[in-house]
Design a protein around this motif. Structure first.
Motif, mmCIF file in Angstrom:
data_model
loop_
_atom_site.group_PDB
_atom_site.id
_atom_site.type_symbol
_atom_site.label_atom_id
_atom_site.label_comp_id
_atom_site.label_asym_id
_atom_site.label_seq_id
_atom_site.Cartn_x
_atom_site.Cartn_y
_atom_site.Cartn_z
ATOM 1 N N LEU A 129 -11.613 122.493 -17.858
ATOM 2 C CA LEU A 129 -10.609 123.460 -17.418
ATOM 3 C C LEU A 129 -9.211 123.058 -17.865
ATOM 4 C CD1 LEU A 129 -9.908 125.988 -15.799
ATOM 5 C CD2 LEU A 129 -9.918 124.588 -13.715
ATOM 6 N N THR A 130 -8.871 121.780 -17.697
ATOM 7 C CA THR A 130 -7.539 121.331 -18.123
ATOM 8 C C THR A 130 -7.403 121.400 -19.640
ATOM 9 O OG1 THR A 130 -8.313 119.027 -18.078
ATOM 10 C CG2 THR A 130 -7.174 119.850 -16.119
ATOM 11 N N GLY A 131 -8.506 121.187 -20.357
ATOM 12 C CA GLY A 131 -8.468 121.332 -21.813
ATOM 13 C C GLY A 131 -8.175 122.766 -22.216
ATOM 14 N N GLU A 132 -8.802 123.710 -21.544
ATOM 15 C CA GLU A 132 -8.553 125.121 -21.824
ATOM 16 C C GLU A 132 -7.105 125.491 -21.513
ATOM 17 O OE1 GLU A 132 -11.295 127.368 -19.565
ATOM 18 O OE2 GLU A 132 -13.073 126.501 -20.509
ATOM 19 N N ILE A 133 -6.588 124.966 -20.403
ATOM 20 C CA ILE A 133 -5.206 125.271 -20.023
ATOM 21 C C ILE A 133 -4.237 124.691 -21.045
ATOM 22 C CG2 ILE A 133 -3.418 124.765 -18.312
ATOM 23 C CD1 ILE A 133 -5.602 125.031 -16.165
ATOM 24 N N GLU A 138 -0.311 125.669 -25.493
ATOM 25 C CA GLU A 138 0.148 125.476 -26.870
ATOM 26 C C GLU A 138 0.094 126.777 -27.657
ATOM 27 O OE1 GLU A 138 1.719 122.797 -27.906
ATOM 28 O OE2 GLU A 138 1.441 122.232 -25.789
ATOM 29 N N ALA A 139 -0.901 127.612 -27.369
ATOM 30 C CA ALA A 139 -0.965 128.918 -28.032
ATOM 31 C C ALA A 139 0.220 129.795 -27.619
ATOM 32 C CB ALA A 139 -2.287 129.603 -27.696
ATOM 33 N N ALA A 162 7.600 130.770 -30.085
ATOM 34 C CA ALA A 162 8.357 130.242 -31.224
ATOM 35 C C ALA A 162 8.354 131.209 -32.395
ATOM 36 C CB ALA A 162 7.774 128.892 -31.650
ATOM 37 N N ALA A 163 7.254 131.960 -32.549
ATOM 38 C CA ALA A 163 7.151 132.915 -33.653
ATOM 39 C C ALA A 163 7.776 134.256 -33.314
ATOM 40 C CB ALA A 163 5.691 133.103 -34.025
ATOM 41 N N SER A 221 -5.828 126.629 -6.857
ATOM 42 C CA SER A 221 -5.815 127.123 -8.234
ATOM 43 C C SER A 221 -4.879 126.297 -9.096
ATOM 44 C CB SER A 221 -5.368 128.589 -8.278
ATOM 45 O OG SER A 221 -6.248 129.413 -7.543
ATOM 46 N N LEU A 222 -5.312 126.026 -10.318
ATOM 47 C CA LEU A 222 -4.428 125.492 -11.342
ATOM 48 C C LEU A 222 -3.688 126.659 -11.985
ATOM 49 C CD1 LEU A 222 -6.807 122.950 -13.144
ATOM 50 C CD2 LEU A 222 -4.995 122.416 -11.514
ATOM 51 N N LEU A 223 -2.553 126.360 -12.590
ATOM 52 C CA LEU A 223 -1.804 127.388 -13.314
ATOM 53 C C LEU A 223 -2.104 127.292 -14.806
ATOM 54 C CD1 LEU A 223 1.711 127.304 -11.599
ATOM 55 C CD2 LEU A 223 -0.256 128.756 -11.070
ATOM 56 N N GLY A 224 -2.163 128.428 -15.426
ATOM 57 C CA GLY A 224 -2.346 128.488 -16.865
ATOM 58 C C GLY A 224 -1.473 129.586 -17.444
#
Length: 514
Positions: A142-146, A151-152, A158-159, A247-250
């Motif tokens: 889950l933290t990897g997905e977040i 970063e996305a 930035a774009a 809940s974690l935030l994403g």
């Protein structure tokens, strides 16, 4: 301090003092079937009918001749008992036989992997560890997905392809807000669910899932954090889960804007359930509550650990007591009767879809899966399954006869007997509380929570019947004899309990302590 022969008794001296006070400090010299023997003052054997049954470990009786002969043959063959890091054929056979039995009883062909241990509490500890390994893997994913989503979103901002949420001028501020919120949650230990009245052992983690505060509180700072669910109370579990959710935030990019989203955090490591509570007073989980447990746990991805250490191995007339109420586990723990009254062996069974193979490398025990206990366990399973499950049918018939006798006593002495509970040969007789008795000794012992042991002493001395109260429900006497129970043994118990009920009805404390 008491002595044994010429030696000072350094083995649990306080326990020995309590046994002596209750008249239970008897040394048994021989046992067979449902009978144990001690020597009287003349050196003559005195038989005692054993309804304690090794706390449920003797479904096939003391020194069952077929198991004993098998054990002797194993030792005479000089089998390697300790051969770690090798192929263990007996353990493999035991695991396969367990799967055959469980799949038949559950009507499901998904296999279970076996993790062997030595005691029931160790099997529970293994279940907790495996469940936490699974939960940690979920958290990591889950933290990897977040992190990837953050970063996305950073790249999109930035774009110039996405705008920031209201209240944030810089993306780093947004990322820090998410990271801080998540960091506080990620360091929280998991919560484990268990039922009020539960007993899952007395080791460091398992004792925290045991509801009795006397066992649990002195060690509360050491291990697993538990939340106890009211027993058979509709809606209680759902309420506890909702209160505990977090809940974690994403971040997501949607329609050209970065949005903060919530991701469910796996707060709960597992829910441990005894289908029939042993030490809690022989309390049966209802089929309706079992269905609620399954539904609630599936909704949040919380695995169910079904503790069949006392109730399993055919003791209720089915191999698994949980199968009688439709409760399906992701984990099962078995022990006690698995060793046939001779070997110390337990097993954790983990559903294939939950199992993590790396667990085998990070969890082990010197004596687990040894050649002797595994071979004995396999023989026990063969005996239970013999003659198309004759033992299960006999347990149901003998248990029905025993329960009918107890219910008859309850009807005869309603002011003494509060309830009769249980299935098969796992039964409990709850007596009314004597804390307000007019008889001083009855009242004092009841308030000290030891009257049940004094009553057990009376049954032993006067009626040659051996039983004890359950550990966390001192007014409930347990009856867990072997499947060899005879009508004569039931009649002997009935005589003893009728005498006891008459004494309590008449408040005749002198007769109780004579």
């Amino acid at each position: 301090m008491s002595t044994v022969g010429d030696h000072i008794d350094l083995a649990e001296p306080h326990m020995r003092e309590n046994l002596a006070m209750a008249g239970l400090d008897v040394e048994y010299i021989r046992a067979t079937g449902n009978t144990m023997y001690f020597l009287d003052e003349n050196g003559q054997e005195v038989p005692v009918i054993d309804y304690a049954g090794g706390y449920g470990a003797l479904i096939l009786g003391h020194n069952n001749p077929e198991i004993t002969a098998h054990a002797v043959a194993l030792l005479n063959a000089q089998i390697p008992i300790l051969a770690q890091f090798s192929r263990h054929t007996a353990a493999i056979g035991t695991a396969a036989k367990l799967n055959e039995i469980i799949q038949r009883e559950l009507g499901d062909d998904e296999p279970y992997y076996a993790v062997f241990a030595n005691t029931g509490a160790e099997a529970i500890e293994a279940a907790l560890k495996h469940a936490e390994l699974n939960r940690a893997a979920k958290v990591s994913a889950l933290t990897g997905e977040i992190s990837a989503a953050v970063e996305a979103a950073r790249a999109a901002v930035a774009a110039g392809e996405a705008s920031l949420p209201a209240g944030f001028q810089q993306f780093d501020d947004l990322a820090q807000h998410v990271a801080q919120h998540n960091a506080e949650l990620l360091v929280r230990p998991p919560l484990f669910l268990a039922l009020e009245g539960s007993f899952h052992g007395k080791l460091v983690s398992s004792v925290q899932l045991t509801h009795n505060e006397e066992f649990r509180t002195p060690f509360a700072a050491l291990a697993a954090q538990a939340v106890f669910v009211p027993f058979n109370q509709p809606g209680a579990l759902t309420k506890i889960i909702e209160q505990g959710r977090a809940s974690l935030l994403g971040l997501v990019v949607d329609g050209g804007a970065v949005q903060i989203v919530e991701r469910d955090f796996p707060v709960f490591g597992a829910f441990l359930v005894e289908p029939i509570q042993g030490e809690g007073g022989i309390n049966e989980v209802s089929a309706e509550f079992a269905a609620e447990i399954r539904q609630a746990c599936e909704a949040i991805g919380c695995p169910i650990v079904v503790d069949e250490i006392q109730s399993g191995m055919g003791r209720t007339g089915a191999f698994l007591a949980s199968s009688l109420i439709g409760l399906r586990g992701d984990y099962y723990t078995l022990a006690k009767s698995l060793g046939g009254g001779l070997a110390k062996v337990s097993v954790l069974l983990v559903r294939e879809s939950c199992y993590r193979k790396e667990f085998e490398l990070i969890h082990s025990s010197t004596f687990a899966k040894d050649g002797f206990s595994s071979a004995v366990a396999l023989r026990v399973l063969d005996l239970l399954e013999a003659d198309d499950g004759r033992v299960y049918r006999l347990v149901e018939e003998r248990g029905g006869r025993l329960k009918a006798m107890l219910q008859s006593l309850a009807a005869e002495f309603p002011d003494v007997v509060k309830d009769v509970r249980g299935k098969g040969l796992m039964l409990g007789l709850e007596l009314h509380d004597q804390s307000d008795s007019q008889a001083a000794l009855l009242r004092d012992f009841a308030r000290a929570h030891i009257l049940g042991y004094v009553i057990s002493g009376y049954l032993l001395r006067r009626h040659r019947v051996r039983t004890f109260p359950t550990a966390s429900a001192a007014n409930t006497l347990r009856f867990a004899p072997s499947v060899e129970l005879t009508d004569g043994e039931i009649a002997q118990l009935e005589s003893g309990l009728r005498g006891l009920c008459s004494i309590l009805r008449d408040q005749d404390e002198q007769a109780l302590f004579a």
